[in-house]
Design an enzyme around this catalytic site. Structure first.
Site, PDB file in Angstrom:
ATOM      1  N   LEU A 158       2.026   1.716  -3.434  1.00 32.55           N
ATOM      2  CA  LEU A 158       1.191   2.209  -4.319  1.00 32.55           C
ATOM      3  C   LEU A 158       0.865   3.717  -4.076  1.00 32.55           C
ATOM      4  O   LEU A 158       0.284   4.425  -4.948  1.00 32.55           O
ATOM      5  CB  LEU A 158      -0.190   1.399  -4.259  1.00 32.55           C
ATOM      6  N   HIS A 159       1.135   4.138  -2.581  1.00 24.18           N
ATOM      7  CA  HIS A 159       0.810   5.662  -2.520  1.00 24.18           C
ATOM      8  C   HIS A 159       1.900   6.570  -2.840  1.00 24.18           C
ATOM      9  O   HIS A 159       1.815   7.810  -2.673  1.00 24.18           O
ATOM     10  CB  HIS A 159       0.413   5.845  -1.149  1.00 24.18           C
ATOM     11  N   GLY A 160       3.061   5.910  -3.602  1.00 23.34           N
ATOM     12  CA  GLY A 160       4.158   6.521  -3.765  1.00 23.34           C
ATOM     13  C   GLY A 160       5.241   6.530  -2.965  1.00 23.34           C
ATOM     14  O   GLY A 160       5.087   6.232  -1.742  1.00 23.34           O
ATOM     15  N   SER A 182       0.662  -1.262   0.176  1.00 22.18           N
ATOM     16  CA  SER A 182      -0.166   0.180   0.034  1.00 22.18           C
ATOM     17  C   SER A 182       0.829   1.203   0.014  1.00 22.18           C
ATOM     18  O   SER A 182       0.558   2.373  -0.870  1.00 22.18           O
ATOM     19  CB  SER A 182      -0.798  -0.018   1.199  1.00 22.18           C
TER      20      SER A 182
END
Length: 344
Positions: free
Chosen positions: A227-229, A224
């Site tokens: 995926l959020h950077g 996660s």
């Protein structure tokens, strides 16, 4: 001359030592003596036993307040913690060791966490209030994006389910009420972004479950975070969230087994095997964990400061500074819960 000197000495001794000592002693103990007298009267009145116990409890708490002020909270909390550990370990032969370790950990935590008096002072309360403001502001920005996503999906003709001949437009991205008034941090995670949570659970968590529950949780939150950077503060929040949700889950699972009560992280079904479902103390425990979840959300959301520069919020120094201002309280509480889980 000698008699005058002796008289002067006695007068000085009385005015400078004896009288102030007696006055200060009476100022300190007269309320305690009054409480003892009232307790004696209550015991002589022939009242029911539970009334006598309640009066004794009230008198004891008042006595603690007279001598310790707001710091009496630490004494009461230690008493309740000791009673709880003795109750949970009543069938264990090592309950004395567990109780000693719990008291030691409690005293160590008391040396690093702010006292109730400090928490109520002018300096600390605005810091937590500002942290809560930042957290709620960040929450509502997420709700805006979530509802915007739902609107665009519906406008595109998607986001519905068919039940026989009934068509339901039931696409839901976020559940704000479950985040702002959560039952647990697990409920916060699953309600923050439901499609994303479902995807991570299906394709990451279940695939990594063969490694074990805790490693699977770490892998899921790491995915996660990616995926959020590649952002330090988002990674720190998500990994902290992973530890917090795991500790809360295992602790409440063990407490639910010990008390046979519906106090799990997720709501129990109606046909669950727990014996205690709607008792007052069950609601009290769930309410306590709800308040603890709001505390964690405030702490984690303090990083998203709208007053900070755009680039500053993505630096590690900003994260460390913000959490240092809050004394790393959430991490300490998480550690305390984990130790308590192992003790019971």
């Amino acid at each position: 001359m000698e008699a005058f000197g002796r008289q002067e000495f006695l007068q000085f001794l009385a005015e400078g030592c004896i009288v102030p000592t007696v006055q200060q002693g009476l100022e300190q103990v007269w309320q305690l003596l009054l409480v003892c007298l009232l307790g004696r009267i209550v015991c002589r009145l022939g009242l029911p036993a539970h009334v006598k116990h309640l009066c004794s409890l009230a008198g004891g708490i008042y006595g603690l307040y007279v001598f310790f002020g707001l710091h009496m909270v630490w004494v009461i909390a230690l008493t309740l913690l000791s009673f709880l550990i003795l109750f949970l370990c009543r069938r264990s032969s090592s309950r004395g060791v567990f109780l000693s370790l719990a008291i030691l950990v409690y005293l160590l935590m008391g040396s690093v966490l702010p006292s109730p008096h400090i928490c109520c002072c002018r300096r600390t309360f605005p810091i937590w209030l500002h942290a809560y403001e930042n957290a709620v502001s960040f929450h509502f920005s997420n709700y805006f994006v979530s509802y915007l996503s739902e609107t665009t999906i519906v406008m595109c003709g998607a986001g519905f389910s068919e039940d026989k001949d009934n068509l339901k437009w039931d696409i839901t991205v976020a559940r704000p009420l479950n985040v702002e008034l959560p039952r647990s941090m697990v409920e916060v995670v699953t309600s923050w972004n439901q499609p994303m949570s479902h995807w991570l659970n299906k394709y990451v968590f279940k695939s990594a479950l063969k490694l074990g529950t805790f490693p699977a949780i770490l892998v899921t939150y790491t995915a996660s975070a990616l995926l959020h950077g590649l952002s330090f503060h988002l990674g720190a929040v998500l990994l902290s969230l992973g530890f917090i949700t795991y500790v809360e889950h295992v602790l409440r699972k063990k407490l639910a087994a010990i008390f046979s009560a519906c106090i799990l992280s997720k709501r129990c079904p109606n046909d669950c095997p727990h014996l205690n479902k709607k008792a007052v103390w069950v609601y009290g425990i769930n309410l306590f964990f709800s308040a603890l979840s709001i505390f964690h959300l405030t702490y984690l959301g303090s990083l998203f400061d709208l007053d900070a520069d755009d680039d500053k919020g993505y630096m590690a120094s900003h994260t460390i500074q913000k959490w240092s201002e809050l004394n790393w309280a959430s991490h300490w509480v998480m550690l305390g819960c984990w130790i308590f889980y192992w003790l019971i």
